[in-house]
Design a protein around this motif. Sequence first.
Motif, mmCIF file in Angstrom:
data_model
loop_
_atom_site.group_PDB
_atom_site.id
_atom_site.type_symbol
_atom_site.label_atom_id
_atom_site.label_comp_id
_atom_site.label_asym_id
_atom_site.label_seq_id
_atom_site.Cartn_x
_atom_site.Cartn_y
_atom_site.Cartn_z
ATOM 1 N N ALA A 42 -33.605 -27.663 26.120
ATOM 2 C CA ALA A 42 -33.913 -28.465 27.306
ATOM 3 C C ALA A 42 -32.603 -28.708 28.048
ATOM 4 O O ALA A 42 -31.631 -29.169 27.444
ATOM 5 N N TYR A 43 -32.592 -28.404 29.335
ATOM 6 C CA TYR A 43 -31.345 -28.534 30.089
ATOM 7 C C TYR A 43 -31.632 -28.555 31.585
ATOM 8 O O TYR A 43 -32.620 -28.000 32.058
ATOM 9 N N MET A 44 -30.763 -29.221 32.317
ATOM 10 C CA MET A 44 -30.802 -29.233 33.774
ATOM 11 C C MET A 44 -29.937 -28.083 34.285
ATOM 12 O O MET A 44 -28.817 -27.907 33.807
ATOM 13 N N GLN A 45 -30.476 -27.314 35.232
ATOM 14 C CA GLN A 45 -29.679 -26.221 35.801
ATOM 15 C C GLN A 45 -30.133 -25.922 37.218
ATOM 16 O O GLN A 45 -31.221 -25.397 37.441
ATOM 17 N N LYS B 295 -34.449 -39.006 16.634
ATOM 18 C CA LYS B 295 -33.159 -38.637 17.222
ATOM 19 C C LYS B 295 -33.335 -37.538 18.262
ATOM 20 O O LYS B 295 -32.693 -37.552 19.325
ATOM 21 N N PHE B 296 -34.237 -36.584 17.984
ATOM 22 C CA PHE B 296 -34.501 -35.519 18.951
ATOM 23 C C PHE B 296 -35.127 -36.090 20.219
ATOM 24 O O PHE B 296 -34.762 -35.688 21.334
ATOM 25 N N LEU B 297 -36.062 -37.020 20.055
ATOM 26 C CA LEU B 297 -36.701 -37.635 21.216
ATOM 27 C C LEU B 297 -35.669 -38.352 22.079
ATOM 28 O O LEU B 297 -35.740 -38.325 23.309
ATOM 29 N N LYS B 298 -34.701 -38.968 21.432
ATOM 30 C CA LYS B 298 -33.650 -39.661 22.178
ATOM 31 C C LYS B 298 -32.808 -38.655 22.957
ATOM 32 O O LYS B 298 -32.433 -38.894 24.110
ATOM 33 N N TRP B 299 -32.541 -37.519 22.322
ATOM 34 C CA TRP B 299 -31.775 -36.471 23.021
ATOM 35 C C TRP B 299 -32.564 -35.931 24.198
ATOM 36 O O TRP B 299 -32.011 -35.687 25.273
ATOM 37 N N ARG B 300 -33.883 -35.775 24.001
ATOM 38 C CA ARG B 300 -34.721 -35.267 25.088
ATOM 39 C C ARG B 300 -34.753 -36.247 26.264
ATOM 40 O O ARG B 300 -34.756 -35.833 27.437
ATOM 41 N N VAL B 301 -34.762 -37.532 25.971
ATOM 42 C CA VAL B 301 -34.687 -38.553 27.018
ATOM 43 C C VAL B 301 -33.324 -38.470 27.714
ATOM 44 O O VAL B 301 -33.221 -38.626 28.931
ATOM 45 N N GLN B 302 -32.288 -38.214 26.944
ATOM 46 C CA GLN B 302 -30.942 -38.086 27.514
ATOM 47 C C GLN B 302 -30.895 -36.966 28.554
ATOM 48 O O GLN B 302 -30.321 -37.131 29.637
ATOM 49 N N VAL B 303 -31.519 -35.822 28.241
ATOM 50 C CA VAL B 303 -31.560 -34.705 29.189
ATOM 51 C C VAL B 303 -32.306 -35.105 30.458
ATOM 52 O O VAL B 303 -31.865 -34.818 31.572
ATOM 53 N N GLU C 85 -26.038 -27.478 19.589
ATOM 54 C CA GLU C 85 -26.673 -26.167 19.465
ATOM 55 C C GLU C 85 -27.915 -26.036 20.347
ATOM 56 O O GLU C 85 -28.382 -24.928 20.630
ATOM 57 N N LEU C 86 -28.467 -27.171 20.787
ATOM 58 C CA LEU C 86 -29.655 -27.148 21.628
ATOM 59 C C LEU C 86 -29.328 -27.217 23.114
ATOM 60 O O LEU C 86 -30.177 -26.929 23.954
ATOM 61 N N GLU C 87 -28.075 -27.602 23.427
ATOM 62 C CA GLU C 87 -27.668 -27.715 24.831
ATOM 63 C C GLU C 87 -27.761 -26.359 25.518
ATOM 64 O O GLU C 87 -27.262 -25.347 25.019
#
Length: 418
Positions: A142-145, A180-188, A136-138
């Motif tokens: 935070a996203y690359m575009q 978990k959110f911080l990990k997702w933010r690092v993933q982005v 739902e956050l993708e």
Amino acid sequence: MEASSPVSMQKTPPPADSSPATKKPYKKSFVTTLKQLRSPSFKEDSYVVSNLKSSEKKALQELKDKLMTCSEAREASMWNIPLLGGDERADVILLKFLRARDFRVADSLTMLEKCLAWRKEFGTDVVLDEDLGFKELEGVVAYMQGFDREGHPVCYNAYGVFRDKDMYERIFGDEEKLKKFLKWRVQVLERGINLLHFKPNGVNSLIQVTDLKDMPKRELRVASNQILSLFQDNYPEMVARKIFINVPWYFSMLYSVFSPFLTQRTKSKFVICKEGNVAETLYKFIRPEDVPVQYGGLSRPSDFQNGPPKPASEFTVKGGEKVNIQIEGIEAGATITWDIVVGGWDLEYSAEFVPCNEESYTIAVEKSRKVNPSEEAIHNSFTSKEPGKLVLSVDNTTSRRKKVAAYRYIVRKSTSSI
């Protein structure tokens, strides 16, 4: 079959102002204040070793020598690049750590060792393969575009969705959720870093665009501080420019408070943009076809499924001016598809097809209407039954403000005529 058609642009100039000029008293805006606080625009450093100062070359070699004495660092790598062994890409990484610590070798080594330990503990080498459950956050938070005009990958950040209390609790409700959110933010971020060249003359940093609209600053204080600390400690010199858009009035006060604690190098990367000037600001750094539609550009996530975006043509609409874009040479049976956007809209737009045959009627493809500031780029198509031209009209005669705009189009000839 695609075809190109001649394009002409007609501009109706604003009426001359016959009233006597009155000079308004100067009032400094908060954005002006911010600009005065900033240092000159950031200039990217060279990663070509031969271009370094002698003291910088010496520091780079000294850092390599010290790494050779560390058993763990000797075999270490970052982003699949061995830090030792003569790879020129490793020099780019080591120079980032050196610059982050003003070429103090001991401090740079300490930072590098801590970063290597953190990456191992955090699992950054495998984080891209993890499904962290933030679909739902993708493309929202935070996203690359796309890329900027110089080829830097662009990372967009927008935290306004967290003004919703249920959403906030679902993502940041407890410490485990925050981790978990911080990990997702690092993933982005790691996705963006995978797009970098890590070469002396390559693209070695990102552009970061942060949307401050509706951002709940108090609620996100803990998460923001942790993200900032994590990135500063482990991703040195990875951001070439930080563009803040939809900046609220209170940001100037916050900036003036924290400004003394920021280095001139960091402040020189900042670009500040208040609400209403977003498209104009982003166009300076990013082409319209790469700017997301919600920020006054032509880029939609679905566009990337069809390869690189089709280039757009840029133009400006002055206050009091009307612009007609005429796409000529459209054949019978041809289909023309177009996109058009004006940053901040709030003006009249229409589209009509004008047949070559003077006895035929002009067709109102899109009736004249006022386009609201919040509306995104217009995407439409029309199939002609006879030869003619398409006229796109942008009427800014009721406004005094200049606006940036862009359009692009494709004409596909009828298969029956081939």
